[in-house]
Scaffold this motif. Structure first.
Motif, PDB file in Angstrom:
ATOM      1  N   ASN A   1      -0.661   8.934  -8.687  1.00 16.93           N
ATOM      2  CA  ASN A   1      -1.999   9.405  -8.346  1.00 16.93           C
ATOM      3  C   ASN A   1      -1.867  10.801  -7.732  1.00 16.93           C
ATOM      4  OD1 ASN A   1      -0.722   8.269  -5.999  1.00 16.93           O
ATOM      5  ND2 ASN A   1      -2.701   8.096  -4.982  1.00 16.93           N
TER       6      ASN A   1
ATOM      7  N   ASP B   1      -9.448   5.865  -3.228  1.00 19.51           N
ATOM      8  CA  ASP B   1      -8.495   4.794  -3.531  1.00 19.51           C
ATOM      9  C   ASP B   1      -8.663   4.258  -4.947  1.00 19.51           C
ATOM     10  OD1 ASP B   1      -7.317   4.859  -1.048  1.00 19.51           O
ATOM     11  OD2 ASP B   1      -8.555   3.263  -0.211  1.00 19.51           O
ATOM     12  N   GLN B   2      -9.734   4.679  -5.616  1.00 14.84           N
ATOM     13  CA  GLN B   2     -10.000   4.197  -6.965  1.00 14.84           C
ATOM     14  C   GLN B   2      -9.655   5.284  -7.982  1.00 14.84           C
ATOM     15  OE1 GLN B   2     -10.821   0.982  -7.685  1.00 14.84           O
ATOM     16  NE2 GLN B   2     -10.446   0.769  -5.487  1.00 14.84           N
ATOM     17  N   LEU B   3      -8.696   4.987  -8.835  1.00 11.58           N
ATOM     18  CA  LEU B   3      -8.238   5.975  -9.802  1.00 11.58           C
ATOM     19  C   LEU B   3      -9.280   6.255 -10.876  1.00 11.58           C
ATOM     20  CD1 LEU B   3      -4.597   4.684 -10.379  1.00 11.58           C
ATOM     21  CD2 LEU B   3      -5.323   6.585  -8.932  1.00 11.58           C
TER      22      LEU B   3
ATOM     23  N   ALA C   1       2.673   5.699  -6.134  1.00 11.97           N
ATOM     24  CA  ALA C   1       1.408   5.835  -5.407  1.00 11.97           C
ATOM     25  C   ALA C   1       1.643   6.561  -4.086  1.00 11.97           C
ATOM     26  CB  ALA C   1       0.802   4.454  -5.133  1.00 11.97           C
TER      27      ALA C   1
ATOM     28  N   THR D   1      -3.115   1.044 -14.352  1.00 11.69           N
ATOM     29  CA  THR D   1      -3.254  -0.280 -13.734  1.00 11.69           C
ATOM     30  C   THR D   1      -2.119  -0.528 -12.744  1.00 11.69           C
ATOM     31  OG1 THR D   1      -4.352  -1.151 -15.703  1.00 11.69           O
ATOM     32  CG2 THR D   1      -3.382  -2.769 -14.215  1.00 11.69           C
TER      33      THR D   1
ATOM     34  N   GLN E   1      -2.673   1.697  -9.641  1.00  5.88           N
ATOM     35  CA  GLN E   1      -3.763   1.135  -8.834  1.00  5.88           C
ATOM     36  C   GLN E   1      -3.281  -0.093  -8.060  1.00  5.88           C
ATOM     37  OE1 GLN E   1      -7.276   2.416  -8.769  1.00  5.88           O
ATOM     38  NE2 GLN E   1      -6.891   1.310  -6.861  1.00  5.88           N
TER      39      GLN E   1
ATOM     40  N   ASP F   1      -3.497  -0.669  -4.059  1.00 10.18           N
ATOM     41  CA  ASP F   1      -4.183  -1.830  -3.472  1.00 10.18           C
ATOM     42  C   ASP F   1      -3.233  -2.668  -2.609  1.00 10.18           C
ATOM     43  OD1 ASP F   1      -6.440  -0.989  -4.796  1.00 10.18           O
ATOM     44  OD2 ASP F   1      -6.225  -2.389  -6.466  1.00 10.18           O
TER      45      ASP F   1
END
Length: 194
Positions: free
Chosen positions: A40, A119-121, A143, A183, A186, A190
C-alpha cells in the motif's frame, strides 16, 4: 560501498528515532531469486521506510517527473529508482522491471498507483498482476500501517509469498492476479492495525 548500503543504516536510525518503526514478517522475504514486493502507499516516506525494513536491497518505480530535477535524479538513480510515466502504459519501465526481476533483484511497486492514506485500499492497477504472472519472481505482499506522525509507531508487515501457479496454468488475466495481491495486502492491514 554503494550509496544504498551506506545510507540504509543512517536512514534506518532516523526512522527508528522519529517513527519508531517495527518490522513484522521479514522472514517472509525470500533470500534468493527475484521478489516483487507489493505494498500500500501512504506517503513519500514509503520507499525509504520499506527499504529500511526489508532485508534485501530494493529497486522501485518513481514518477518520471522526479527525474527532471537534476540533483534528485542523481540521488534516486543511485538508490535504484527507475522512472515510470504515470497515466498510461510505460513499456520502458515494464521492460526494466522484468529485467530486474529476471536478474533476481527485489522490485517494490505500489499497485494503487498513487498515495492513499485510508485503511481501505483502492483498486490496484493491472501492472502488478502482469509481473506476477509473467515472471518467476516471488510475490510478497507488504503493508505499511501508521501515519508518519513524529514518535507515533509505524509497522511494516511482510506477508508470505503468494502462490500464482494455478493462475499461471490457466493463463489468468493480470487484473485477476492484481486483485489477489490487493486482497493479501488488505488482509495484512486488517490483521495488524491497532
Amino acid at each position: 560501498m554503494s550509496l544504498y548500503s551506506f545510507g540504509k543504516p543512517i536512514v534506518s536510525g532516523l526512522f527508528k528515532l522519529f517513527f519508531r518503526y517495527k518490522v513484522i514478517g521479514e522472514e517472509n522475504v525470500p533470500k534468493d531469486g527475484g521478489v516483487l514486493l507489493c505494498s500500500n502507499h501512504l506517503s513519500n516516506f514509503d520507499p525509504p521506510m520499506i527499504g529500511c525494513a526489508c532485508p534485501r536491497e530494493l529497486s522501485f518505480m518513481a514518477k518520471a517527473e522526479l527525474f527532471k530535477i537534476p540533483l534528485l535524479k542523481q540521488l534516486i538513480t543511485r538508490l535504484n529508482a527507475i522512472p515510470v510515466k504515470r497515466g498510461h502504459s510505460d513499456r520502458q519501465a515494464f521492460k526494466m522491471t522484468m529485467k530486474l526481476l529476471e536478474e533476481g533483484k527485489t522490485m517494490t511497486i505500489f499497485p494503487e498507483g498513487t498515495r492513499n492514506k485510508t485503511d481501505q485500499l483502492k483498486k490496484g492497477l493491472s501492472g502488478a498482476g502482469f509481473f506476477a504472472l509473467r515472471t518467476n519472481a516471488h510475490v510478497v505482499p507488504c503493508a505499511i500501517i501508521g501515519s508518519y506522525k513524529l514518535f507515533k509507531p509505524i509497522k511494516v508487515v511482510f506477508g508470505e509469498p503468494i502462490d500464482f501457479s494455478e493462475l499461471k496454468s490457466r493463463k489468468a488475466k493480470p487484473a485477476e492476479a492484481t486483485e489477489i495481491i490487493m486482497t493479501h495486502i488488505q488482509a495484512l492491514i486488517d490483521q495488524h492495525k491497532s
